[in-house]
Enzyme design. Sequence first.
Site, PDB file in Angstrom:
ATOM      1  N   ALA A 291       9.166  -8.947 -21.729  1.00  0.00           N
ATOM      2  CA  ALA A 291       9.924  -9.275 -22.599  1.00  0.00           C
ATOM      3  C   ALA A 291      11.320  -9.216 -23.243  1.00  0.00           C
ATOM      4  O   ALA A 291      12.516 -10.507 -23.218  1.00  0.00           O
ATOM      5  CB  ALA A 291       9.924  -7.408 -22.990  1.00  0.00           C
ATOM      6  N   TYR A 292      11.773  -8.929 -21.498  1.00  0.00           N
ATOM      7  CA  TYR A 292      13.176  -9.240 -21.228  1.00  0.00           C
ATOM      8  C   TYR A 292      13.596 -10.657 -21.213  1.00  0.00           C
ATOM      9  O   TYR A 292      14.734 -11.118 -21.253  1.00  0.00           O
ATOM     10  CB  TYR A 292      13.510  -8.451 -18.919  1.00  0.00           C
ATOM     11  CG  TYR A 292      14.832  -9.231 -18.632  1.00  0.00           C
ATOM     12  CD1 TYR A 292      16.228  -8.495 -19.047  1.00  0.00           C
ATOM     13  CD2 TYR A 292      14.810 -10.593 -17.594  1.00  0.00           C
ATOM     14  CE1 TYR A 292      17.041  -8.307 -18.792  1.00  0.00           C
ATOM     15  CE2 TYR A 292      15.445 -10.160 -17.043  1.00  0.00           C
ATOM     16  CZ  TYR A 292      17.157  -8.949 -17.553  1.00  0.00           C
ATOM     17  OH  TYR A 292      18.186  -9.497 -16.818  1.00  0.00           O
ATOM     18  N   ALA A 293      12.942 -11.889 -19.915  1.00  0.00           N
ATOM     19  CA  ALA A 293      13.470 -12.903 -19.565  1.00  0.00           C
ATOM     20  C   ALA A 293      12.814 -14.089 -21.909  1.00  0.00           C
ATOM     21  O   ALA A 293      13.853 -14.850 -21.176  1.00  0.00           O
ATOM     22  CB  ALA A 293      12.148 -13.700 -18.538  1.00  0.00           C
TER      23      ALA A 293
END
Length: 255
Positions: free
Chosen positions: A159-161
């Site tokens: 999700a972050y990336a």
Amino acid sequence: MMESGNKIALVTGGSRGLGKNMALALAKKGTDVIVVYRSKAEEAEEVVATIEALGRKSVAVQLDTANVHTFDAFFKSLSVILQEKWGRNSFDFLINNAGIDRRSAFADTSEEAFDELMNVHFKGVYFLTQKALGYMADNGRIVNLSTGLARFSTPGYAAYASMKGAVETLTKYLAKELGHRGITVNVVAPGIIHTDFTKNAFDAHPGLEDYMKTITALGRVGMPDDIGGVVAFLCSDEARWITAQRIEASGGMNL
């Protein structure tokens, strides 16, 4: 006439970690700094004091970059601060650095964690930048923060990336749409860095540092000092012809 070195930078997440280092690196190059913090007022004031000790002007301003509905009020109060402290109605550099960590395997990611990441790392960046345009001087600089994880994959950061990948695409669009104002827009992508952001990961995995050294060309884990100067350079006159670029500062991870 205003001295040419008297530029003003706004750094989100400027009270600690990489943001603090960016704020100090900018100040050392002669830039005044607006330190934006979410909750650590005391830490933000310490950064302000350090910047003032370097002979630059600085102020700390509170903002939760995840809360888009507060942005209008934030910029209204900021315009008052700019007038009172600088006699200006604009600032020059926007550094979108604020970040949170919500590590989880793809299969285990909750919608709540996804939304928290989205609000800070993409939605917040998108709309804070949009709202900032009316307060930014022409020939300014926008520096967005991404991550090495947008180039290589480490389980736990899907999700972050992905949101950082969105920021990288947004950077190119901003560069094209703001070019007529002389504003450059670039993205800096750090590799793994020793900060409070990564402290838990290093503490939880005793062998992590040694492993990271083996996959990094320069043979060590990054430090905040490795990043702040890159951001300061992109805000310098020497970098005026660089725009829409992704600059990875990772020491050569996973080459």
